[in-house]
Scaffold this motif. Structure first.
Motif, mmCIF file in Angstrom:
data_model
loop_
_atom_site.group_PDB
_atom_site.id
_atom_site.type_symbol
_atom_site.label_atom_id
_atom_site.label_comp_id
_atom_site.label_asym_id
_atom_site.label_seq_id
_atom_site.Cartn_x
_atom_site.Cartn_y
_atom_site.Cartn_z
ATOM 1 N N UNK A 1 39.890 50.103 87.781
ATOM 2 C CA UNK A 1 39.533 50.576 89.121
ATOM 3 C C UNK A 1 38.080 50.319 89.505
ATOM 4 N N UNK A 2 37.114 50.481 88.600
ATOM 5 C CA UNK A 2 35.734 50.195 89.010
ATOM 6 C C UNK A 2 35.486 48.721 89.356
ATOM 7 N N UNK A 3 36.313 47.841 88.840
ATOM 8 C CA UNK A 3 36.137 46.417 89.119
ATOM 9 C C UNK A 3 36.701 46.054 90.491
ATOM 10 N N UNK A 4 37.736 46.754 90.909
ATOM 11 C CA UNK A 4 38.396 46.444 92.180
ATOM 12 C C UNK A 4 37.552 47.026 93.306
ATOM 13 N N UNK A 5 36.882 46.149 94.027
ATOM 14 C CA UNK A 5 35.978 46.596 95.083
ATOM 15 C C UNK A 5 36.532 46.360 96.481
ATOM 16 N N UNK A 6 37.691 45.737 96.565
ATOM 17 C CA UNK A 6 38.315 45.506 97.871
ATOM 18 C C UNK A 6 39.819 45.382 97.680
ATOM 19 N N UNK A 7 40.561 46.111 98.500
ATOM 20 C CA UNK A 7 42.014 45.994 98.539
ATOM 21 C C UNK A 7 42.402 45.670 99.980
ATOM 22 N N UNK A 8 43.331 44.742 100.128
ATOM 23 C CA UNK A 8 43.836 44.466 101.470
ATOM 24 C C UNK A 8 45.291 44.038 101.400
ATOM 25 N N UNK A 9 45.951 44.157 102.523
ATOM 26 C CA UNK A 9 47.378 43.844 102.622
ATOM 27 C C UNK A 9 47.568 42.331 102.759
ATOM 28 N N UNK A 10 48.697 41.864 102.282
ATOM 29 C CA UNK A 10 49.028 40.447 102.390
ATOM 30 C C UNK A 10 48.983 39.991 103.849
ATOM 31 N N UNK A 11 49.433 40.849 104.755
ATOM 32 C CA UNK A 11 49.423 40.495 106.179
ATOM 33 C C UNK A 11 48.014 40.303 106.728
ATOM 34 N N UNK A 12 47.009 40.869 106.058
ATOM 35 C CA UNK A 12 45.622 40.782 106.540
ATOM 36 C C UNK A 12 44.814 39.682 105.869
ATOM 37 N N UNK A 13 45.454 38.863 105.049
ATOM 38 C CA UNK A 13 44.717 37.870 104.275
ATOM 39 C C UNK A 13 43.941 36.892 105.162
#
Length: 142
Positions: A109-121
């Motif tokens: 979790x500390x490494x993941x600094x951005x999450x986004x949806x496939x539709x927003x790629x």
């Protein structure tokens, strides 16, 4: 650098752009590390890594670059160092790492600094690829 120090519980970090040889020499009292891993896949980094290894030490290439790597042979022999290359991981290696993540043995979790949806790629791609945004790892959620 601060993130890496905290996440990896590293005693020291060295900025490779700010005279790393002098910094490493200070940290090791001039002895330099016995083992240096380069996992960058960056030609310049991999070539410079020879300068960071102690006498009789080992340099291990984990990263892969599709280019020629060169080094100063007299310096290599003077240090009596060993150069090792890693091999690609096996299916079992990947299964083991995935199980460690699932079991909580490795906190990603500390490494993941951005999450986004496939539709927003399409709309988020520029943000994710801009170094100024300091995104370490981005996850596309499907």
């Amino acid at each position: 650098m601060q993130f890496c120090k905290e996440w990896a519980h590293a005693d020291f970090t060295v900025n490779a752009l700010k005279d790393p040889i002098e910094e490493i020499s200070k940290i090791t009292n001039g002895d330099f590390p016995e083992v240096v891993f380069d996992a960058t896949g960056n030609k310049s980094s991999m070539m410079n890594a020879f300068d960071y290894v102690s006498h009789g030490g080992q340099l291990v290439y984990v990263g892969l670059v599709k280019d020629d790597i060169t080094f100063n042979d007299p310096e290599f022999h003077k240090r009596e160092m060993s150069l090792l290359g890693s091999r690609n991981a096996t299916r079992e290696d990947f299964k083991y790492v995935i199980s460690c993540v699932k079991n909580g043995d490795i906190d990603v979790n500390p490494i993941i600094t951005k999450r986004f949806k496939l539709d927003d790629i399409v709309t988020d791609f520029e943000e994710v690829t801009n170094p100024a945004n300091n995104i370490i790892k981005a996850i596309i959620e499907v």
